[in-house]
Design an enzyme around this catalytic site. Sequence first.
Site, short mmCIF file in Angstrom:
data_model
loop_
_atom_site.label_atom_id
_atom_site.label_comp_id
_atom_site.label_asym_id
_atom_site.label_seq_id
_atom_site.Cartn_x
_atom_site.Cartn_y
_atom_site.Cartn_z
N THR A 164 -3.18 6.57 9.67
CA THR A 164 -3.27 5.47 8.73
C THR A 164 -4.61 4.78 8.96
OG1 THR A 164 -2.26 3.40 7.96
CG2 THR A 164 -1.94 3.95 10.27
N GLY A 165 -5.13 4.19 7.90
CA GLY A 165 -6.43 3.56 8.02
C GLY A 165 -7.36 4.08 6.95
N THR A 215 -0.16 2.65 5.02
CA THR A 215 0.40 3.99 4.78
C THR A 215 1.56 4.25 5.72
OG1 THR A 215 -1.67 4.91 4.03
CG2 THR A 215 -0.15 6.45 5.05
N ARG A 254 -9.99 8.80 -6.66
CA ARG A 254 -10.25 8.95 -5.22
C ARG A 254 -8.97 9.42 -4.53
NH1 ARG A 254 -7.74 6.62 -0.43
NH2 ARG A 254 -9.32 6.37 1.17
N VAL A 255 -9.10 10.42 -3.70
CA VAL A 255 -7.97 10.91 -2.91
C VAL A 255 -8.31 10.67 -1.44
CG1 VAL A 255 -6.68 12.97 -2.22
CG2 VAL A 255 -7.27 12.62 -4.63
N GLY A 256 -7.37 10.10 -0.73
CA GLY A 256 -7.61 9.81 0.68
C GLY A 256 -7.11 10.92 1.59
N ASP A 257 -6.92 10.57 2.84
CA ASP A 257 -6.48 11.54 3.84
C ASP A 257 -4.99 11.84 3.76
OD1 ASP A 257 -6.02 8.83 4.59
OD2 ASP A 257 -5.58 9.48 6.63
N SER A 311 0.81 -1.23 0.00
CA SER A 311 0.00 0.00 0.00
C SER A 311 0.84 1.27 0.00
CB SER A 311 -0.94 0.06 1.21
OG SER A 311 -2.00 -0.80 1.06
N GLY A 340 -9.12 6.45 5.08
CA GLY A 340 -8.98 7.90 4.97
C GLY A 340 -10.28 8.67 5.05
N THR A 400 1.31 6.97 0.46
CA THR A 400 0.46 5.78 0.32
C THR A 400 0.00 5.59 -1.11
OG1 THR A 400 -1.47 4.66 1.29
CG2 THR A 400 -1.76 6.96 0.72
#
Length: 340
Positions: free
Chosen positions: A239-240, A188, A216-219, A83, A242, A206
């Site tokens: 992490t996790g 991450t 898609r964009v995460g945190d 990841s 997002g 990540t």
Amino acid sequence: MKAINRRRFLSRSTASVALSPVALKAADNQAARRTTARPLVVSTWPFGKAANEKALAVIAGGGSTLDGIEQGVGLTESSGNRSVGLTGIPNAAGVVQQDACLMWGPGHQAGSVCAIEGAVHPISAARRVMEQTKHVMLAGKGARWFAEQQGLETVPVEAHLAKYEAWLKDTQVPAAQGDGKEEENHDTIALLVLDKEGNLGGGCSTSGWGGKLPGRVGDSPILGGGLYVDNEVGAAGATGLGENVMRYCGSFMVVEYMRQGLDPEAACVATIERIAKTDPRGLDLKINFVALDKQGRYGAAGSGNGFSYSVTTQSVSGVLKSASLSDLNVGPIGGNRFED
Ligand code: SD4
């Protein structure tokens, strides 16, 4: 007796924050999670240990703290991680899209790239955004174009649909749910440093949630989401899942709790509890935070069973278990849960 005094002290010093029993327990244990050694490096997950050690070696070899952060995170990016880096699980179009950011306490500087394709080291692209442009965040094709202009290593973008499909078959969870086997998704790297000058910095990288929708964009590239650094107070990373971090400015919240007087672990616990109180999913969040403060205290907490994080100084390097928050900890104040 000592623990009781500590509780009394906390209840006075953090008058504006109501500490739950879990947060109090985290605070009671904080004495062991403190060091005067500098640089002090903490990061997410057991693989963060190698990244921490790389960061320290770079700094010990005369590199700057930012060089340490960049190369420490860079080590994970090229480690074959599922990841982080181009070896990450592709999105639903078979393409690996990466997110990364970097923050430096002095001057409150930051750089970020999101949904970048074909970048070998997105953390380096994020650092160049911070140092070479007037901007903070570049996305998608523009981010890749910029990385190329900067002479950073890129590879042709290819769709590895078979890899995505094999992963999907393995997890047996539809991509649109954005939710596969937990252990296949959680990787991450967020790496935080307190250096010899007392300055704080951090980096995060990540390939994001496996099987995510394209674009898609995460945190992780979101300042205050997957990473936040305040040179007066401390730094935090996440992490996790997002989606459950970025809606709450999770890392920013951890730092703000530290500003109000909580130690790093209690601040991570308080953040997860606060999110759980608001969120319809209660504690079914799949989120984890790691934090470090200006005094050299560190800690972490995660929803569910928590997670492992790495702590490194010149003399010690190891993996620790975070505090964990199960449903039992929050109980009836855990929000309006979905019944699924
Ligand atoms: C994301 N937070 O893209 C990242 C993924 C992650 O452990 O941290 N997995 O949502």
